[in-house]
Scaffold this motif. Structure first.
Motif, PDB file in Angstrom:
ATOM      1  N   HIS A  85     -14.842 -18.760  22.188  1.00 36.86           N
ATOM      2  CA  HIS A  85     -14.233 -18.949  23.511  1.00 36.86           C
ATOM      3  C   HIS A  85     -12.729 -19.247  23.443  1.00 36.86           C
ATOM      4  O   HIS A  85     -12.213 -19.735  22.423  1.00 36.86           O
ATOM      5  CB  HIS A  85     -14.963 -20.088  24.254  1.00 36.86           C
ATOM      6  N   ASP A  86     -12.067 -18.991  24.548  1.00 33.21           N
ATOM      7  CA  ASP A  86     -10.648 -19.328  24.693  1.00 33.21           C
ATOM      8  C   ASP A  86     -10.490 -20.859  24.578  1.00 33.21           C
ATOM      9  O   ASP A  86     -11.361 -21.584  25.069  1.00 33.21           O
ATOM     10  CB  ASP A  86     -10.160 -18.859  26.086  1.00 33.21           C
ATOM     11  N   PRO A  87      -9.481 -21.388  23.945  1.00 30.40           N
ATOM     12  CA  PRO A  87      -8.285 -20.731  23.411  1.00 30.40           C
ATOM     13  C   PRO A  87      -8.363 -20.457  21.900  1.00 30.40           C
ATOM     14  O   PRO A  87      -7.326 -20.284  21.264  1.00 30.40           O
ATOM     15  CB  PRO A  87      -7.211 -21.775  23.691  1.00 30.40           C
ATOM     16  N   ILE A  88      -9.583 -20.442  21.324  1.00 32.19           N
ATOM     17  CA  ILE A  88      -9.675 -20.319  19.858  1.00 32.19           C
ATOM     18  C   ILE A  88      -8.918 -19.078  19.331  1.00 32.19           C
ATOM     19  O   ILE A  88      -8.076 -19.204  18.431  1.00 32.19           O
ATOM     20  CB  ILE A  88     -11.146 -20.391  19.386  1.00 32.19           C
ATOM     21  N   PRO A  89      -9.177 -17.863  19.900  1.00 37.36           N
ATOM     22  CA  PRO A  89      -8.424 -16.711  19.376  1.00 37.36           C
ATOM     23  C   PRO A  89      -6.912 -16.877  19.533  1.00 37.36           C
ATOM     24  O   PRO A  89      -6.140 -16.478  18.656  1.00 37.36           O
ATOM     25  CB  PRO A  89      -8.930 -15.539  20.244  1.00 37.36           C
ATOM     26  N   ARG A  90      -6.478 -17.543  20.624  1.00 39.37           N
ATOM     27  CA  ARG A  90      -5.027 -17.746  20.821  1.00 39.37           C
ATOM     28  C   ARG A  90      -4.462 -18.716  19.783  1.00 39.37           C
ATOM     29  O   ARG A  90      -3.333 -18.559  19.315  1.00 39.37           O
ATOM     30  CB  ARG A  90      -4.769 -18.310  22.227  1.00 39.37           C
ATOM     31  N   LEU A  91      -5.262 -19.725  19.428  1.00 42.43           N
ATOM     32  CA  LEU A  91      -4.800 -20.682  18.415  1.00 42.43           C
ATOM     33  C   LEU A  91      -4.627 -19.984  17.070  1.00 42.43           C
ATOM     34  O   LEU A  91      -3.653 -20.219  16.344  1.00 42.43           O
ATOM     35  CB  LEU A  91      -5.790 -21.840  18.272  1.00 42.43           C
ATOM     36  N   LEU A  92      -5.583 -19.115  16.757  1.00 40.25           N
ATOM     37  CA  LEU A  92      -5.514 -18.414  15.465  1.00 40.25           C
ATOM     38  C   LEU A  92      -4.331 -17.440  15.449  1.00 40.25           C
ATOM     39  O   LEU A  92      -3.628 -17.322  14.442  1.00 40.25           O
ATOM     40  CB  LEU A  92      -6.832 -17.699  15.176  1.00 40.25           C
TER      41      LEU A  92
ATOM     42  N   GLY B 204      -1.647 -17.864  17.019  1.00 40.65           N
ATOM     43  CA  GLY B 204      -0.402 -18.654  17.025  1.00 40.65           C
ATOM     44  C   GLY B 204      -0.186 -19.442  15.751  1.00 40.65           C
ATOM     45  O   GLY B 204       0.670 -20.329  15.706  1.00 40.65           O
ATOM     46  N   THR B 205      -0.977 -19.167  14.717  1.00 38.18           N
ATOM     47  CA  THR B 205      -0.847 -19.892  13.445  1.00 38.18           C
ATOM     48  C   THR B 205      -0.319 -18.951  12.357  1.00 38.18           C
ATOM     49  O   THR B 205      -0.926 -17.903  12.114  1.00 38.18           O
ATOM     50  CB  THR B 205      -2.227 -20.426  12.995  1.00 38.18           C
ATOM     51  N   PRO B 206       0.785 -19.289  11.710  1.00 39.50           N
ATOM     52  CA  PRO B 206       1.263 -18.432  10.609  1.00 39.50           C
ATOM     53  C   PRO B 206       0.167 -18.316   9.533  1.00 39.50           C
ATOM     54  O   PRO B 206      -0.284 -19.351   9.010  1.00 39.50           O
ATOM     55  CB  PRO B 206       2.483 -19.180  10.069  1.00 39.50           C
ATOM     56  N   PRO B 207      -0.289 -17.094   9.219  1.00 41.50           N
ATOM     57  CA  PRO B 207      -1.417 -16.928   8.291  1.00 41.50           C
ATOM     58  C   PRO B 207      -1.233 -17.659   6.966  1.00 41.50           C
ATOM     59  O   PRO B 207      -2.161 -18.263   6.443  1.00 41.50           O
ATOM     60  CB  PRO B 207      -1.497 -15.411   8.081  1.00 41.50           C
ATOM     61  N   GLU B 208      -0.021 -17.644   6.435  1.00 41.01           N
ATOM     62  CA  GLU B 208       0.200 -18.248   5.110  1.00 41.01           C
ATOM     63  C   GLU B 208       0.122 -19.772   5.142  1.00 41.01           C
ATOM     64  O   GLU B 208       0.032 -20.419   4.101  1.00 41.01           O
ATOM     65  CB  GLU B 208       1.537 -17.764   4.514  1.00 41.01           C
ATOM     66  N   SER B 209       0.136 -20.344   6.357  1.00 43.95           N
ATOM     67  CA  SER B 209       0.115 -21.815   6.440  1.00 43.95           C
ATOM     68  C   SER B 209      -1.304 -22.387   6.495  1.00 43.95           C
ATOM     69  O   SER B 209      -1.482 -23.605   6.458  1.00 43.95           O
ATOM     70  CB  SER B 209       0.884 -22.281   7.677  1.00 43.95           C
TER      71      SER B 209
ATOM     72  N   ALA C 289     -17.231 -23.617   7.399  1.00 44.60           N
ATOM     73  CA  ALA C 289     -18.163 -22.500   7.187  1.00 44.60           C
ATOM     74  C   ALA C 289     -19.001 -22.783   5.948  1.00 44.60           C
ATOM     75  O   ALA C 289     -18.464 -23.235   4.927  1.00 44.60           O
ATOM     76  CB  ALA C 289     -17.383 -21.206   7.004  1.00 44.60           C
ATOM     77  N   ASN C 290     -20.301 -22.506   6.051  1.00 47.71           N
ATOM     78  CA  ASN C 290     -21.179 -22.657   4.883  1.00 47.71           C
ATOM     79  C   ASN C 290     -20.795 -21.618   3.840  1.00 47.71           C
ATOM     80  O   ASN C 290     -20.726 -20.427   4.157  1.00 47.71           O
ATOM     81  CB  ASN C 290     -22.647 -22.418   5.282  1.00 47.71           C
ATOM     82  N   GLN C 291     -20.578 -22.026   2.641  1.00 49.13           N
ATOM     83  CA  GLN C 291     -20.354 -21.087   1.539  1.00 49.13           C
ATOM     84  C   GLN C 291     -20.376 -21.843   0.220  1.00 49.13           C
ATOM     85  O   GLN C 291     -20.269 -23.067   0.202  1.00 49.13           O
ATOM     86  CB  GLN C 291     -19.039 -20.301   1.704  1.00 49.13           C
ATOM     87  N   ASP C 292     -20.530 -21.101  -0.887  1.00 48.41           N
ATOM     88  CA  ASP C 292     -20.532 -21.741  -2.196  1.00 48.41           C
ATOM     89  C   ASP C 292     -19.135 -22.277  -2.512  1.00 48.41           C
ATOM     90  O   ASP C 292     -18.137 -21.744  -2.007  1.00 48.41           O
ATOM     91  CB  ASP C 292     -20.938 -20.737  -3.280  1.00 48.41           C
ATOM     92  N   ALA C 293     -19.083 -23.293  -3.357  1.00 51.47           N
ATOM     93  CA  ALA C 293     -17.789 -23.868  -3.744  1.00 51.47           C
ATOM     94  C   ALA C 293     -16.983 -22.850  -4.552  1.00 51.47           C
ATOM     95  O   ALA C 293     -17.547 -22.029  -5.267  1.00 51.47           O
ATOM     96  CB  ALA C 293     -18.014 -25.123  -4.582  1.00 51.47           C
ATOM     97  N   GLY C 294     -15.681 -22.896  -4.366  1.00 46.46           N
ATOM     98  CA  GLY C 294     -14.778 -22.109  -5.208  1.00 46.46           C
ATOM     99  C   GLY C 294     -14.538 -20.690  -4.732  1.00 46.46           C
ATOM    100  O   GLY C 294     -13.833 -19.926  -5.401  1.00 46.46           O
ATOM    101  N   LEU C 295     -15.098 -20.302  -3.580  1.00 50.60           N
ATOM    102  CA  LEU C 295     -14.924 -18.922  -3.116  1.00 50.60           C
ATOM    103  C   LEU C 295     -13.561 -18.689  -2.465  1.00 50.60           C
ATOM    104  O   LEU C 295     -13.126 -17.553  -2.316  1.00 50.60           O
ATOM    105  CB  LEU C 295     -16.029 -18.547  -2.120  1.00 50.60           C
ATOM    106  N   GLY C 296     -12.915 -19.765  -2.015  1.00 50.03           N
ATOM    107  CA  GLY C 296     -11.600 -19.633  -1.382  1.00 50.03           C
ATOM    108  C   GLY C 296     -11.714 -19.067   0.021  1.00 50.03           C
ATOM    109  O   GLY C 296     -12.800 -19.005   0.603  1.00 50.03           O
ATOM    110  N   GLY C 297     -10.586 -18.650   0.565  1.00 47.92           N
ATOM    111  CA  GLY C 297     -10.569 -18.091   1.921  1.00 47.92           C
ATOM    112  C   GLY C 297      -9.247 -18.378   2.589  1.00 47.92           C
ATOM    113  O   GLY C 297      -8.452 -19.181   2.094  1.00 47.92           O
ATOM    114  N   GLY C 298      -9.023 -17.698   3.706  1.00 48.34           N
ATOM    115  CA  GLY C 298      -7.745 -17.892   4.401  1.00 48.34           C
ATOM    116  C   GLY C 298      -7.845 -17.473   5.855  1.00 48.34           C
ATOM    117  O   GLY C 298      -8.942 -17.320   6.407  1.00 48.34           O
ATOM    118  N   HIS C 299      -6.680 -17.267   6.460  1.00 50.50           N
ATOM    119  CA  HIS C 299      -6.565 -16.955   7.890  1.00 50.50           C
ATOM    120  C   HIS C 299      -7.491 -15.811   8.301  1.00 50.50           C
ATOM    121  O   HIS C 299      -8.189 -15.881   9.320  1.00 50.50           O
ATOM    122  CB  HIS C 299      -5.093 -16.609   8.170  1.00 50.50           C
ATOM    123  N   GLU C 300      -7.492 -14.776   7.482  1.00 54.46           N
ATOM    124  CA  GLU C 300      -8.298 -13.575   7.773  1.00 54.46           C
ATOM    125  C   GLU C 300      -9.788 -13.931   7.934  1.00 54.46           C
ATOM    126  O   GLU C 300     -10.468 -13.431   8.840  1.00 54.46           O
ATOM    127  CB  GLU C 300      -8.141 -12.670   6.553  1.00 54.46           C
ATOM    128  N   ASP C 301     -10.275 -14.825   7.063  1.00 51.52           N
ATOM    129  CA  ASP C 301     -11.689 -15.213   7.124  1.00 51.52           C
ATOM    130  C   ASP C 301     -11.980 -16.019   8.389  1.00 51.52           C
ATOM    131  O   ASP C 301     -13.049 -15.906   8.973  1.00 51.52           O
ATOM    132  CB  ASP C 301     -12.058 -16.050   5.890  1.00 51.52           C
TER     133      ASP C 301
END
Ligand SMILES: Cc1cc2nc3c(=O)[nH]c(=O)nc-3n(C[C@H](O)[C@H](O)[C@H](O)COP(=O)(O)OP(=O)(O)OC[C@H]3O[C@@H](n4cnc5c(N)ncnc54)[C@H](O)[C@@H]3O)c2cc1C
Length: 370
Positions: A232-239, A241-246, A211-223
């Motif tokens: 498209h499928d299966p992108i939402p299923r992959l997300l 199925g991924t532990p957010p903290e990982s 994703a385009n963004q300035d350096a140092g802004l961080g981000g995680g699963h929620e973003d």
């Protein structure tokens, strides 16, 4: 016996250690982390790097299997832009970084000593050898391989005027999903955002997103869910199925100014320390592996260190400089944000894919026996 110090035990450093050990060098690996190993997610290992690993006796990196389902490039809604099978592209082996690192270090024998928790702080050399400082401690060897990554201390010491890493303008997210899918994977390009996924050889799914963004802004699963959750499928299923903290997030940098040369006296730069590239081609670690293979090959072919190192420099510098440039270019095109430019880009890729498909089909027909 000739002695070498490898600074850094990333994929590049450990492969170099295996290569040097095979040519009869006594190797000491200095790693600042407390433990030997790799974090991270998946890695694409292209056939040229698989061949080097095989040459160095590293087993277990299976040849790539053809994906079970269709693979290639799509639009966020799922429409295919380019199908990989139609154009007959090379397919890399997809493997977890930690697994690859382990397969390489499994080859360490009595010729390799690993010292962890050692942060290299300086380096000097004279006609007889190289001295590596780690705080108060001093290590000495005939040769040093600097594989200390994109923010290399060795590079900064030897090339104080080199500007170092430059931010590419976008950030990357990575994750591993334990989800069963039949989709062959590939990349989906949107506006200023991309999502890619592939099956690892252990069966799990590795995904990455930019994703385009300035350096140092961080981000995680929620973003990632916010940006790609309606693709498209299966992108939402992959997300899901991924532990957010990982989820890993890294701003992307490269060495925009090529490092010249890779060799200074008895010191050879290798991997990201020499030619860090954006991950758009999935070739950074592969290049580090190929550097290590080339270094070992040249050291084996002559007992003259200066000759071997200058051959290494001549072989690896032009290839990697080209990859850094190509990768940056792919990133620029992939991260386009303007709707008109994105439309034009996708149209051109679609036409290019069709032409490449026709050429590939013609080649297959010419090669098939009548
Ligand atoms: C998001 C992302 C996805 C990627 N995907 C792929 C891919 O699919 N395929 C691919 O081929 N490449 C990929 N890459 C690139 C790949 O990660 C790097 O090119 C590769 O890790 C470089 O390996 P290296 O050993 O040269 O450096 P590093 O992996 O950075 O290792 C450097 C090591 O040196 C140690 N170190 C640093 N400074 C010191 C010091 N002063 N003293 C002692 N030790 C030190 C560090 O702790 C580290 O262990 C990706 C990169 C990113 C960011």
């Amino acid at each position: 016996m000739r002695t070498a110090i490898v600074v850094g035990a990333g994929i590049g450093g450990v492969t170099a250690a295996v290569g040097l050990q095979r040519c009869g060098w006594q190797v000491t690996v200095l790693e600042r982390a407390a433990e030997l190993g790799e974090v991270g997610a998946g890695l694409s290992v292209w056939p040229s790097a698989v061949a080097v690993l095989e040459e160095l006796g590293v087993t277990g990196v299976e040849k790539a299997a053809v994906p079970a389902g269709m693979a290639g490039m799509r639009r966020p809604g799922g429409r295919w832009v380019v199908e990989a099978a139609a154009i007959g592209v090379e397919i890399p082996v997809m493997i977890h970084r930690a697994q690859l690192h382990r397969l390489i270090t499994d080859q360490f024998g009595p010729g390799v000593t690993v010292l962890t928790g050692i942060t290299v702080t300086g380096i000097t050399q004279d006609a007889a050898g190289v001295s590596v400082a780690a705080g108060e401690e001093l290590f000495r060897a005939d040769l040093v391989v600097a594989a200390d990554g994109i923010r290399s201390v060795v590079r900064r010491t030897l090339h104080p005027l080199h500007p170092g890493p430059r931010y590419a303008g976008y950030t990357a997210y990575r994750g591993i999903a334990d989800v069963d899918i039949r989709d062959g994977g590939g990349e989906t390009w949107g506006r200023g955002r991309r999502f890619g996924f592939a099956k690892l050889i252990d069966g799990r799914i590795y995904w990455y997103a930019t994703a385009n963004q300035d350096a140092g802004l961080g981000g995680g699963h929620e973003d990632v869910v916010k940006a790609f959750g309606d693709w498209h499928d299966p992108i939402p299923r992959l997300l899901a199925g991924t532990p957010p903290e990982s989820v890993l997030q890294n701003d992307l940098y490269d060495l925009s100014l090529p490092l010249v040369p890779f060799v200074t006296g008895r010191i050879a730069m290798l991997g990201d320390a020499a030619h860090a590239m954006t991950p758009n081609l999935g070739r950074g670690a592969c290049s580090a592996i190929e550097d290590a293979g080339a270094l070992a090959r040249h050291l084996e072919s002559t007992s003259d260190l200066a000759t071997a190192l200058s051959q290494y420099d001549a072989e690896r510098r032009p290839v990697t400089a080209k990859l850094v440039k190509q990768s940056r270019m792919v990133g620029r095109v992939g991260q386009l944000d303007n709707p008109m430019m994105c439309g034009l880009r996708d149209g051109m890729l679609g036409v290019g894919g069709k032409v490449a498909g026709l050429l590939a089909r013609r080649k297959r027909m010419e090669q098939s026996p009548v």
